[in-house]
Motif scaffolding. Structure first.
Motif, PDB file in Angstrom:
ATOM      1  N   TYR A   1       0.859  -1.188   0.000  1.00 56.44           N
ATOM      2  CA  TYR A   1       0.000   0.000   0.000  1.00 56.44           C
ATOM      3  C   TYR A   1       0.899   1.242   0.000  1.00 56.44           C
ATOM      4  O   TYR A   1       1.896   1.292   0.730  1.00 56.44           O
ATOM      5  CB  TYR A   1      -0.889  -0.037   1.247  1.00 56.44           C
ATOM      6  N   PRO A   2       0.564   2.281  -0.825  1.00 59.77           N
ATOM      7  CA  PRO A   2       1.471   3.440  -0.930  1.00 59.77           C
ATOM      8  C   PRO A   2       1.666   4.206   0.390  1.00 59.77           C
ATOM      9  O   PRO A   2       2.662   4.912   0.527  1.00 59.77           O
ATOM     10  CB  PRO A   2       0.793   4.351  -1.961  1.00 59.77           C
ATOM     11  N   ASN A   3       0.761   4.039   1.351  1.00 55.37           N
ATOM     12  CA  ASN A   3       0.933   4.744   2.627  1.00 55.37           C
ATOM     13  C   ASN A   3       1.884   4.033   3.575  1.00 55.37           C
ATOM     14  O   ASN A   3       2.065   4.451   4.704  1.00 55.37           O
ATOM     15  CB  ASN A   3      -0.409   4.871   3.348  1.00 55.37           C
ATOM     16  N   ILE A   4       2.433   2.924   3.122  1.00 56.81           N
ATOM     17  CA  ILE A   4       3.305   2.135   3.995  1.00 56.81           C
ATOM     18  C   ILE A   4       4.736   2.211   3.482  1.00 56.81           C
ATOM     19  O   ILE A   4       4.978   2.044   2.288  1.00 56.81           O
ATOM     20  CB  ILE A   4       2.899   0.641   3.965  1.00 56.81           C
ATOM     21  N   LEU A   5       5.671   2.458   4.391  1.00 55.20           N
ATOM     22  CA  LEU A   5       7.082   2.392   4.015  1.00 55.20           C
ATOM     23  C   LEU A   5       7.770   1.362   4.911  1.00 55.20           C
ATOM     24  O   LEU A   5       7.596   1.379   6.127  1.00 55.20           O
ATOM     25  CB  LEU A   5       7.755   3.757   4.196  1.00 55.20           C
ATOM     26  N   ILE A   6       8.513   0.489   4.277  1.00 51.38           N
ATOM     27  CA  ILE A   6       9.211  -0.538   5.068  1.00 51.38           C
ATOM     28  C   ILE A   6      10.713  -0.286   4.988  1.00 51.38           C
ATOM     29  O   ILE A   6      11.282  -0.175   3.898  1.00 51.38           O
ATOM     30  CB  ILE A   6       8.865  -1.944   4.552  1.00 51.38           C
ATOM     31  N   VAL A   7      11.322  -0.181   6.152  1.00 50.49           N
ATOM     32  CA  VAL A   7      12.747   0.108   6.223  1.00 50.49           C
ATOM     33  C   VAL A   7      13.426  -1.074   6.887  1.00 50.49           C
ATOM     34  O   VAL A   7      12.923  -1.601   7.875  1.00 50.49           O
ATOM     35  CB  VAL A   7      12.963   1.394   7.071  1.00 50.49           C
ATOM     36  N   GLU A   8      14.545  -1.519   6.310  1.00 46.84           N
ATOM     37  CA  GLU A   8      15.243  -2.633   6.950  1.00 46.84           C
ATOM     38  C   GLU A   8      16.754  -2.537   6.738  1.00 46.84           C
ATOM     39  O   GLU A   8      17.207  -1.833   5.839  1.00 46.84           O
ATOM     40  CB  GLU A   8      14.723  -3.982   6.461  1.00 46.84           C
ATOM     41  N   PRO A   9      17.526  -3.222   7.595  1.00 51.24           N
ATOM     42  CA  PRO A   9      18.978  -3.103   7.467  1.00 51.24           C
ATOM     43  C   PRO A   9      19.485  -3.792   6.212  1.00 51.24           C
ATOM     44  O   PRO A   9      18.852  -4.700   5.676  1.00 51.24           O
ATOM     45  CB  PRO A   9      19.514  -3.818   8.704  1.00 51.24           C
TER      46      PRO A   9
END
Ligand code: ZN
Length: 353
Positions: free
Chosen positions: A78-86
């Protein structure tokens, strides 16, 4: 049934139940805070949980599970979600900068902008400080941050203090490594604790049974660790065989080594926490039976008649004390990895029940 109330990989304990109740309530009342920290022993399940929470926040029906928002959020697209990971072993400042850019953009979609940070304990100092600034002074009320970690003990306390912290307990699924070993461990615990309870009154008997159980548990924990290590060694072998530049291979091996160290530590802690969980559950059950609770309120229903028949002489204040010892050792384990000592400590206390 709303999606948050219908998650099949959570165990049915009080912690999970009250977490779900609280989160459902804040969604219904639209009283959502801007930062959450979820921790538990499985990153993938934490992530799925965070997606369900995010979907429930943005779904007009508080998480129906079937609308487009729920379905796409559940898939993480979904465009309102941002996933950040190492990347590898470190969550770098560039990733946090990407997150800040995302929350500063005005969104085209209705609802909140939600950032999920996987393995947030791997932020380096620079990244953590940058995130801290955003957490302290969020750009607007429409941004929400969900930090995920399997190891809260190495996170910066300043970051933790900016978040609402929720700890989660997950069921073991078929794919978990060492499932058979965990079953053997459960069997040892079940038999060992029963023996210890039956021997009440004979301190030498209890002492011998405690030592026997501790040794068996340590042996199985070591076997499980060796299994994980063997898997990781295979990975080294593959890398060494590849025909890249030697200096690149060496660099990569260094990264792998510290990744492996983390994995083994996590696995180790997983095993020990399970031992502690099972002992705590037994103690709660003994307490419940002593206080006249019915069979249905027990963690292990099957132990009801055994406990009723065998715990007449067990003193309630001793059980409380033992529960305290377990919690103390749990904290201790977060800082030190001397599990043998922690286990010894607990089983020796059984003599005093
Ligand atoms: Zn929905």
């Amino acid at each position: 049934m709303k999606i948050l109330g219908n998650i099949d990989f959570l165990t049915e304990d009080n912690t999970n139940q009250s977490n779900i109740k609280l989160l459902s309530k804040i969604i219904e009342s639209d009283n959502i805070s801007h930062a959450y920290l979820f921790y538990g022993n499985n990153m993938e399940l934490l992530f799925r949980l965070a997606l369900a929470f995010a979907a429930s926040i943005n779904c007009p029906d508080n998480g129906c599970g079937s609308c487009l928002i729920c379905r796409n959020t559940g898939k993480g697209v979904y465009p309102n979600i941002l996933i950040v990971e190492p990347e590898g072993n470190i969550l770098r400042i560039e990733e946090i900068a990407r997150l800040q850019k995302f929350v500063n953009l005005s969104s085209y979609n209705p609802g909140k902008k939600i950032c999920i940070i996987k393995e947030s304990e791997l932020m380096n100092q620079e990244a953590a400080n940058r995130l801290l600034k955003t957490l302290e002074d969020p750009p607007d009320t429409d941004s929400i941050f969900i930090l995920l970690t399997e190891d809260i003990s190495i996170m910066l306390p300043t970051v933790i203090s900016r978040c609402l912290v929720y700890s989660w307990n997950f069921k073991f699924n078929e794919n978990v490594r060492g499932k058979d070993d965990f079953e053997v461990m459960d069997k040892y615990l079940d038999e060992g604790i029963k023996t210890i309870i039956t021997l009440q009154g004979s301190s030498t008997g209890v002492s011998a049974a405690s030592i026997d159980l501790t040794l068996k548990l340590i042996e199985i924990l070591k076997k499980m660790e060796a299994g994980v290590k063997a898997d990781l060694e295979k990975e080294f072998g593959e890398v060494k065989k590849s025909d890249f530049e030697k200096s690149d291979i060496n660099k990569y091996i260094e990264i792998l080594k510290s990744k492996h160290k983390r994995k083994i530590n996590k696995f180790h802690n997983l095993g020990i926490s399970r031992v502690f969980d099972i002992i705590s559950a037994w103690l709660e059950d003994i307490l419940a039976v002593k206080l006249g609770a019915g069979k249905k309120s027990l963690n292990f229903l099957k132990n009801y008649s055994y406990i009723s028949e065998n715990v007449k002489n067990v003193k309630i204040d001793k059980i409380f004390k033992l529960m305290g010892v377990i919690e103390g050792n749990r904290n201790y384990l977060n800082y030190s990895i001397n599990s043998e000592l922690a286990l010894d400590n607990i089983f020796l206390q059984f003599q005093n029940i």
